[in-house]
Design a protein around this motif. Structure first.
Motif, PDB file in Angstrom:
ATOM      1  N   SER B   2       0.832  -1.195   0.000  1.00  0.00           N
ATOM      2  CA  SER B   2       0.000   0.000   0.000  1.00  0.00           C
ATOM      3  C   SER B   2       0.873   1.254   0.000  1.00  0.00           C
ATOM      4  CB  SER B   2      -0.871  -0.036   1.262  1.00  0.00           C
ATOM      5  OG  SER B   2      -1.336   1.229   1.558  1.00  0.00           O
ATOM      6  N   TRP B   3       0.544   2.198  -0.862  1.00  0.00           N
ATOM      7  CA  TRP B   3       1.402   3.375  -1.014  1.00  0.00           C
ATOM      8  C   TRP B   3       0.553   4.650  -1.006  1.00  0.00           C
ATOM      9  CZ3 TRP B   3       6.524   1.979  -1.326  1.00  0.00           C
ATOM     10  CH2 TRP B   3       7.435   3.025  -1.379  1.00  0.00           C
ATOM     11  N   LEU B   4       1.114   5.734  -0.484  1.00  0.00           N
ATOM     12  CA  LEU B   4       0.409   7.022  -0.458  1.00  0.00           C
ATOM     13  C   LEU B   4       1.251   8.090  -1.153  1.00  0.00           C
ATOM     14  CD1 LEU B   4      -2.139   8.526   0.677  1.00  0.00           C
ATOM     15  CD2 LEU B   4      -0.701   9.194   2.618  1.00  0.00           C
ATOM     16  N   ILE B   5       0.643   8.764  -2.124  1.00  0.00           N
ATOM     17  CA  ILE B   5       1.281   9.898  -2.796  1.00  0.00           C
ATOM     18  C   ILE B   5       0.788  11.177  -2.116  1.00  0.00           C
ATOM     19  CG2 ILE B   5       1.433  11.214  -4.955  1.00  0.00           C
ATOM     20  CD1 ILE B   5       1.040   8.463  -6.398  1.00  0.00           C
ATOM     21  N   ILE B  62      -0.950  -4.391  -9.789  1.00  0.00           N
ATOM     22  CA  ILE B  62      -1.106  -4.058  -8.369  1.00  0.00           C
ATOM     23  C   ILE B  62      -2.121  -2.924  -8.243  1.00  0.00           C
ATOM     24  CG2 ILE B  62       1.255  -4.750  -7.755  1.00  0.00           C
ATOM     25  CD1 ILE B  62       1.959  -1.704  -7.738  1.00  0.00           C
ATOM     26  N   PRO B  63      -2.702  -2.738  -7.060  1.00  0.00           N
ATOM     27  CA  PRO B  63      -3.632  -1.613  -6.885  1.00  0.00           C
ATOM     28  C   PRO B  63      -2.900  -0.282  -7.061  1.00  0.00           C
ATOM     29  CG  PRO B  63      -3.716  -3.131  -5.003  1.00  0.00           C
ATOM     30  CD  PRO B  63      -2.549  -3.546  -5.829  1.00  0.00           C
ATOM     31  N   ALA B  64      -3.603   0.703  -7.595  1.00  0.00           N
ATOM     32  CA  ALA B  64      -2.992   2.033  -7.721  1.00  0.00           C
ATOM     33  C   ALA B  64      -2.729   2.591  -6.331  1.00  0.00           C
ATOM     34  CB  ALA B  64      -3.936   2.965  -8.477  1.00  0.00           C
ATOM     35  N   PRO B  65      -1.692   3.425  -6.171  1.00  0.00           N
ATOM     36  CA  PRO B  65      -1.487   4.066  -4.878  1.00  0.00           C
ATOM     37  C   PRO B  65      -2.699   4.924  -4.511  1.00  0.00           C
ATOM     38  CG  PRO B  65       0.389   4.424  -6.338  1.00  0.00           C
ATOM     39  CD  PRO B  65      -0.703   3.832  -7.164  1.00  0.00           C
ATOM     40  N   GLN B  66      -2.784   5.296  -3.258  1.00  0.00           N
ATOM     41  CA  GLN B  66      -3.774   6.294  -2.840  1.00  0.00           C
ATOM     42  C   GLN B  66      -3.099   7.677  -2.878  1.00  0.00           C
ATOM     43  OE1 GLN B  66      -5.187   4.761   1.001  1.00  0.00           O
ATOM     44  NE2 GLN B  66      -7.049   4.153  -0.071  1.00  0.00           N
ATOM     45  N   ALA B  67      -3.899   8.711  -2.684  1.00  0.00           N
ATOM     46  CA  ALA B  67      -3.332  10.065  -2.757  1.00  0.00           C
ATOM     47  C   ALA B  67      -3.856  10.923  -1.616  1.00  0.00           C
ATOM     48  CB  ALA B  67      -3.678  10.712  -4.088  1.00  0.00           C
ATOM     49  N   LEU B  68      -2.995  11.826  -1.171  1.00  0.00           N
ATOM     50  CA  LEU B  68      -3.397  12.890  -0.251  1.00  0.00           C
ATOM     51  C   LEU B  68      -2.940  14.190  -0.891  1.00  0.00           C
ATOM     52  CD1 LEU B  68      -4.274  14.211   2.427  1.00  0.00           C
ATOM     53  CD2 LEU B  68      -2.041  13.601   3.371  1.00  0.00           C
ATOM     54  N   VAL B  69      -3.896  14.968  -1.400  1.00  0.00           N
ATOM     55  CA  VAL B  69      -3.548  16.206  -2.110  1.00  0.00           C
ATOM     56  C   VAL B  69      -4.503  17.327  -1.709  1.00  0.00           C
ATOM     57  CG1 VAL B  69      -2.514  15.127  -4.163  1.00  0.00           C
ATOM     58  CG2 VAL B  69      -4.981  15.516  -4.088  1.00  0.00           C
ATOM     59  N   ALA B  70      -4.028  18.555  -1.902  1.00  0.00           N
ATOM     60  CA  ALA B  70      -4.884  19.732  -1.729  1.00  0.00           C
ATOM     61  C   ALA B  70      -4.448  20.754  -2.765  1.00  0.00           C
ATOM     62  CB  ALA B  70      -4.741  20.296  -0.318  1.00  0.00           C
ATOM     63  N   GLY B  71      -5.335  21.685  -3.083  1.00  0.00           N
ATOM     64  CA  GLY B  71      -5.004  22.729  -4.056  1.00  0.00           C
ATOM     65  C   GLY B  71      -4.011  23.715  -3.469  1.00  0.00           C
ATOM     66  N   ASP B  72      -2.978  24.042  -4.237  1.00  0.00           N
ATOM     67  CA  ASP B  72      -1.996  25.036  -3.795  1.00  0.00           C
ATOM     68  C   ASP B  72      -1.412  25.704  -5.033  1.00  0.00           C
ATOM     69  OD1 ASP B  72       0.080  26.526  -2.597  1.00  0.00           O
ATOM     70  OD2 ASP B  72       0.357  25.011  -1.039  1.00  0.00           O
ATOM     71  N   VAL B  73      -1.548  27.020  -5.107  1.00  0.00           N
ATOM     72  CA  VAL B  73      -0.982  27.755  -6.248  1.00  0.00           C
ATOM     73  C   VAL B  73       0.246  28.551  -5.813  1.00  0.00           C
ATOM     74  CG1 VAL B  73      -3.140  27.838  -7.542  1.00  0.00           C
ATOM     75  CG2 VAL B  73      -2.599  29.691  -5.941  1.00  0.00           C
ATOM     76  N   GLY B  74       0.800  28.181  -4.676  1.00  0.00           N
ATOM     77  CA  GLY B  74       2.028  28.835  -4.216  1.00  0.00           C
ATOM     78  C   GLY B  74       1.863  29.595  -2.916  1.00  0.00           C
ATOM     79  N   SER B 233       6.902  12.054 -14.087  1.00  0.00           N
ATOM     80  CA  SER B 233       6.578  10.709 -14.583  1.00  0.00           C
ATOM     81  C   SER B 233       7.609   9.699 -14.070  1.00  0.00           C
ATOM     82  CB  SER B 233       6.492  10.689 -16.113  1.00  0.00           C
ATOM     83  OG  SER B 233       7.760  10.787 -16.707  1.00  0.00           O
ATOM     84  N   LEU B 234       8.868  10.119 -13.984  1.00  0.00           N
ATOM     85  CA  LEU B 234       9.907   9.215 -13.455  1.00  0.00           C
ATOM     86  C   LEU B 234       9.615   8.866 -11.989  1.00  0.00           C
ATOM     87  CD1 LEU B 234      12.636   7.850 -14.109  1.00  0.00           C
ATOM     88  CD2 LEU B 234      13.751   9.863 -13.199  1.00  0.00           C
ATOM     89  N   THR B 235       9.237   9.865 -11.217  1.00  0.00           N
ATOM     90  CA  THR B 235       8.916   9.619  -9.804  1.00  0.00           C
ATOM     91  C   THR B 235       7.656   8.762  -9.682  1.00  0.00           C
ATOM     92  OG1 THR B 235       9.921  11.746  -9.320  1.00  0.00           O
ATOM     93  CG2 THR B 235       8.655  10.743  -7.556  1.00  0.00           C
ATOM     94  N   GLY B 236       6.711   8.952 -10.601  1.00  0.00           N
ATOM     95  CA  GLY B 236       5.513   8.102 -10.619  1.00  0.00           C
ATOM     96  C   GLY B 236       5.861   6.655 -10.910  1.00  0.00           C
ATOM     97  N   LEU B 237       6.781   6.457 -11.855  1.00  0.00           N
ATOM     98  CA  LEU B 237       7.202   5.095 -12.189  1.00  0.00           C
ATOM     99  C   LEU B 237       7.884   4.418 -11.007  1.00  0.00           C
ATOM    100  CD1 LEU B 237       8.546   5.671 -15.806  1.00  0.00           C
ATOM    101  CD2 LEU B 237       6.925   3.878 -15.147  1.00  0.00           C
ATOM    102  N   VAL B 238       8.809   5.123 -10.382  1.00  0.00           N
ATOM    103  CA  VAL B 238       9.540   4.504  -9.277  1.00  0.00           C
ATOM    104  C   VAL B 238       8.591   4.240  -8.105  1.00  0.00           C
ATOM    105  CG1 VAL B 238      10.462   6.488  -7.963  1.00  0.00           C
ATOM    106  CG2 VAL B 238      11.859   4.478  -8.268  1.00  0.00           C
ATOM    107  N   THR B 239       7.610   5.090  -7.936  1.00  0.00           N
ATOM    108  CA  THR B 239       6.611   4.885  -6.884  1.00  0.00           C
ATOM    109  C   THR B 239       5.851   3.567  -7.108  1.00  0.00           C
ATOM    110  OG1 THR B 239       6.339   7.233  -6.412  1.00  0.00           O
ATOM    111  CG2 THR B 239       4.445   5.822  -5.951  1.00  0.00           C
ATOM    112  N   ALA B 240       5.377   3.362  -8.344  1.00  0.00           N
ATOM    113  CA  ALA B 240       4.619   2.134  -8.644  1.00  0.00           C
ATOM    114  C   ALA B 240       5.510   0.905  -8.492  1.00  0.00           C
ATOM    115  CB  ALA B 240       4.044   2.208 -10.056  1.00  0.00           C
ATOM    116  N   LEU B 241       6.750   1.011  -8.939  1.00  0.00           N
ATOM    117  CA  LEU B 241       7.658  -0.140  -8.860  1.00  0.00           C
ATOM    118  C   LEU B 241       7.973  -0.491  -7.402  1.00  0.00           C
ATOM    119  CD1 LEU B 241       9.871   0.958 -11.855  1.00  0.00           C
ATOM    120  CD2 LEU B 241       8.570  -1.194 -11.749  1.00  0.00           C
TER     121      LEU B 241
END
Lengths: 183, 290
Positions: B2-5, B62-74, B233-241
């Protein structure tokens, strides 16, 4: 040769002993720094954005270096604009210089300019911004979505929307791109 | 596993969301089964990382990771909401690993999050990229992380012990691309690197405990450099792997090679967006895993 070296290092030693004639404007947020810098530049004040000394750092920081002799006028300008600084300090010699060199890559129809950790790419045929990449602060994806697809002259300046050091890096790359690709 | 982004999306009106998400075309659907479903188009930043991680997870079965995100424009508002949510709900963060991404660097919040996660038993694997990697280095706790994924400019920032941000990396470190091995050595000497590094650039370097274990430089697709989101995309790939259970150096090597195949298969111009690359992800990953 020895005289040259002595002269060279002698100057450095003198510089270390010297007292800076510059002051620092400190703000709570980088967004306020960007707005204050814009205001002061428009008023003709010789200001520069620098990295703060370690003991003044809060996070993703920058400070404005200004001529101390003009402090009174600067304070008044800033107060009138509702941008009074959190603190004013005398600058020391350990201020960090921001990255000042640009890296440029020509892809034929496209030109990419990098400043520090931010890159902006233009289609030379119609001067349209086609990509923004790099950076790590959360205004970068927002700025990218605002800029990409717009013709260089019609795009908003990153400084008008950005709030972080990454946004400021993008502003520098944007200005360099405009200098290299005038309309 | 189980993974969290953990990251942000570039919209001021986007609420804090934690849970499952899925990729549909070039759009992410978060909390799709609930009344507060949120949608966001994939362009760059954390949504690009999430999209690639989901697409790669599908290929890996494998199941997709879950996510914890919020809107932020800086403004840092969304980032602070994310930091606070993590600290306040640490008992529910039972993932085997977390990938931290575009968050406004804030040392005080960073430290609270790190300490709370390290108190868990077992402690999760920790991956940091973008703004959270900046905060990790500035905090002095870089060595507590399992993986950083810097580009060459960010590698210079990690190597410069006094730099608070890549913008202030000192002049003597300017020719970063040619000096990555030296910068790696320096970052480890100053304890400003994670246990593993995946340094992305013209050549990608996989580093374990200060030793470079792999260099990947082919296929070389120069047009990938200006495309916003190719680092994500590279960080996304390594996360899934990593979520598939792959060992860290192997995951870094596989991710770097797959990202290069992605560019080779898509044959992009510098005007491509990362969403234009997504249709090629399955073939790129399968080619690497063959």
């Amino acid at each position: 040769m020895i005289g040259f070296l002595r002269n060279l290092f002698g100057k450095e030693d003198d510089a270390k002993r010297g007292v800076s004639e510059k002051g620092l404007l400190l703000y709570h947020s980088t967004g306020e720094v960007i707005r204050a810098e814009t205001l002061l530049k428009e008023a003709g004040v010789a200001v520069a954005v620098k990295g703060p000394p370690p003991d003044l750092r809060q996070g993703c920081d920058m400070v404005i270096e200004f001529p101390l002799l003009e402090e009174m006028r600067i304070r008044e300008l800033l107060e009138q604009a509702g941008l009074a600084p959190m603190r004013v300090a005398a600058a020391q010699d350990h201020l960090l210089e921001p990255v000042s060199l640009y890296h440029v890559k020509d892809f034929g129809d496209y030109l990419m300019v990098r400043a520090a950790n931010m890159k902006i790419t233009l289609d030379k045929r119609d001067r349209r911004i086609v990509n923004v990449s790099g950076g790590g602060c959360p205004d970068v994806p927002f700025l990218a979505e605002t800029l990409v697809g717009k013709v260089l002259d019609q795009a908003p300046e990153p400084r008008s929307l950005g709030r972080t050091l990454c946004g400021y890096s993008l502003q520098l790359a944007f200005e360099e791109l405009r200098r290299r690709c005038p309309g | 596993m189980s993974w969290l982004i953990v990251g942000s999306v570039p919209r001021a009106d986007f609420p804090l969301v934690r849970g499952d998400y899925r990729l549909q075309g070039d759009t992410l659907i978060l909390n799709g089964e609930h009344a507060d479903e949120q949608r966001i188009r994939v362009a760059r930043g954390t949504p690009a990382l999430m999209a690639v991680a989901a697409a790669a997870a599908e290929v890996l079965g494998i199941p997709a990771p879950q996510a914890l995100v919020a809107g932020d424009v800086g403004t840092g508002e969304g980032s602070r909401a994310v930091y606070a949510h993590l600290v306040d709900n640490i008992d529910q963060i039972d993932h085997a690993g977390l990938t931290f991404h575009y968050l406004l660097p804030d040392i005080a919040w960073h430290n609270q999050v790190l300490w709370a996660l390290e108190a868990r038993n077992p402690a999760p694997l920790l991956v940091a990229d973008a703004g959270f990697m900046y905060a990790a280095k500035m905090s002095g706790y870089a060595a507590h992380y399992d993986l950083f994924t810097p580009d060459a400019g960010e590698m210079a920032f990690l190597a410069d012990e006094v730099a608070p941000h890549p913008f202030y990396t000192r002049g003597f470190l300017l020719q970063e691309e040619d000096r990555v091995p030296e910068l790696i050595e320096r970052a480890y000497a100053e304890e400003n690197a994670a246990r593993h590094l995946l340094v992305k650039g013209k050549t990608d370097y996989v580093v374990a405990q200060g030793t470079t274990v792999a260099e990947i430089s082919a296929p070389d697709v120069p047009a990938m450099e200006p495309i916003g989101g190719t680092g994500d995309s590279l960080t996304g790939l390594v996360t899934a792997l990593l979520a598939s259970g792959m060992e860290i150096t192997q995951a870094c090597h596989t991710a770097a090679l797959t990202n290069r195949h992605l560019g080779h298969l898509a044959n992009p111009t510098p005007a491509f967006g990362v969403a234009d690359l997504l249709p090629f992800l399955r073939r790129a990953l399968e080619r690497t895993l063959e």
